[in-house]
Design a protein around this motif. Sequence first.
Motif, PDB file in Angstrom:
ATOM      1  N   ASN A   3     -44.954  43.635  16.089  1.00  0.00           N
ATOM      2  CA  ASN A   3     -45.990  42.621  15.921  1.00  0.00           C
ATOM      3  C   ASN A   3     -46.493  42.523  14.491  1.00  0.00           C
ATOM      4  O   ASN A   3     -47.050  41.519  14.101  1.00  0.00           O
ATOM      5  CB  ASN A   3     -47.179  42.911  16.851  1.00  0.00           C
ATOM      6  N   GLU A   4     -46.306  43.574  13.719  1.00  0.00           N
ATOM      7  CA  GLU A   4     -46.782  43.567  12.338  1.00  0.00           C
ATOM      8  C   GLU A   4     -45.970  42.627  11.467  1.00  0.00           C
ATOM      9  O   GLU A   4     -46.514  41.998  10.575  1.00  0.00           O
ATOM     10  CB  GLU A   4     -46.722  44.985  11.763  1.00  0.00           C
ATOM     11  N   THR A   5     -44.685  42.488  11.702  1.00  0.00           N
ATOM     12  CA  THR A   5     -43.832  41.652  10.866  1.00  0.00           C
ATOM     13  C   THR A   5     -44.240  40.177  10.917  1.00  0.00           C
ATOM     14  O   THR A   5     -44.397  39.566   9.868  1.00  0.00           O
ATOM     15  CB  THR A   5     -42.351  41.822  11.250  1.00  0.00           C
ATOM     16  N   PRO A   6     -44.451  39.584  12.114  1.00  0.00           N
ATOM     17  CA  PRO A   6     -44.909  38.188  12.118  1.00  0.00           C
ATOM     18  C   PRO A   6     -46.261  38.019  11.437  1.00  0.00           C
ATOM     19  O   PRO A   6     -46.488  37.043  10.729  1.00  0.00           O
ATOM     20  CB  PRO A   6     -44.990  37.826  13.593  1.00  0.00           C
ATOM     21  N   THR A   7     -47.159  38.986  11.620  1.00  0.00           N
ATOM     22  CA  THR A   7     -48.472  38.918  10.973  1.00  0.00           C
ATOM     23  C   THR A   7     -48.317  39.027   9.464  1.00  0.00           C
ATOM     24  O   THR A   7     -48.943  38.284   8.705  1.00  0.00           O
ATOM     25  CB  THR A   7     -49.385  40.039  11.493  1.00  0.00           C
ATOM     26  N   HIS A   8     -47.452  39.946   9.055  1.00  0.00           N
ATOM     27  CA  HIS A   8     -47.193  40.138   7.633  1.00  0.00           C
ATOM     28  C   HIS A   8     -46.572  38.871   7.050  1.00  0.00           C
ATOM     29  O   HIS A   8     -46.984  38.400   5.974  1.00  0.00           O
ATOM     30  CB  HIS A   8     -46.269  41.338   7.450  1.00  0.00           C
ATOM     31  N   ASP A   9     -45.605  38.273   7.736  1.00  0.00           N
ATOM     32  CA  ASP A   9     -44.961  37.046   7.259  1.00  0.00           C
ATOM     33  C   ASP A   9     -45.957  35.887   7.168  1.00  0.00           C
ATOM     34  O   ASP A   9     -45.943  35.118   6.212  1.00  0.00           O
ATOM     35  CB  ASP A   9     -43.807  36.652   8.189  1.00  0.00           C
ATOM     36  N   ALA A  10     -46.827  35.786   8.147  1.00  0.00           N
ATOM     37  CA  ALA A  10     -47.827  34.724   8.140  1.00  0.00           C
ATOM     38  C   ALA A  10     -48.793  34.914   6.969  1.00  0.00           C
ATOM     39  O   ALA A  10     -49.149  33.953   6.280  1.00  0.00           O
ATOM     40  CB  ALA A  10     -48.596  34.692   9.458  1.00  0.00           C
ATOM     41  N   ARG A  11     -49.198  36.138   6.745  1.00  0.00           N
ATOM     42  CA  ARG A  11     -50.105  36.433   5.627  1.00  0.00           C
ATOM     43  C   ARG A  11     -49.427  36.125   4.301  1.00  0.00           C
ATOM     44  O   ARG A  11     -50.036  35.571   3.392  1.00  0.00           O
ATOM     45  CB  ARG A  11     -50.545  37.911   5.697  1.00  0.00           C
ATOM     46  N   LEU A  12     -48.145  36.482   4.191  1.00  0.00           N
ATOM     47  CA  LEU A  12     -47.390  36.206   2.981  1.00  0.00           C
ATOM     48  C   LEU A  12     -47.297  34.700   2.739  1.00  0.00           C
ATOM     49  O   LEU A  12     -47.491  34.229   1.619  1.00  0.00           O
ATOM     50  CB  LEU A  12     -45.992  36.834   3.070  1.00  0.00           C
TER      51      LEU A  12
END
Length: 87
Positions: A3-12
Amino acid sequence: MANETPTHDARLRDLEAEAFRTGRTLAEHSEQLTTIRDQQRTAFGNIDSLANAVGAPGDRSIAQRLDTIERVLFALARAQGVDPDAV
């Protein structure tokens, strides 16, 4: 962690979008500053030309020359429908 990767991608993506907007804003401000500088250069050139037209530096005092310039500018403003006393 998945779940961290989609959140990280969205933040990026958000950060990239913000950087793009900031860059665009800075470019717009830079263009505006260039326009203002050009306008100032033109205005100062016009003032110099007007001062030269009013009289050479040794002919009359600066105060007399400025008074004549002020009267000319007031007349120009009135001719364009602007009341210089109200501005």
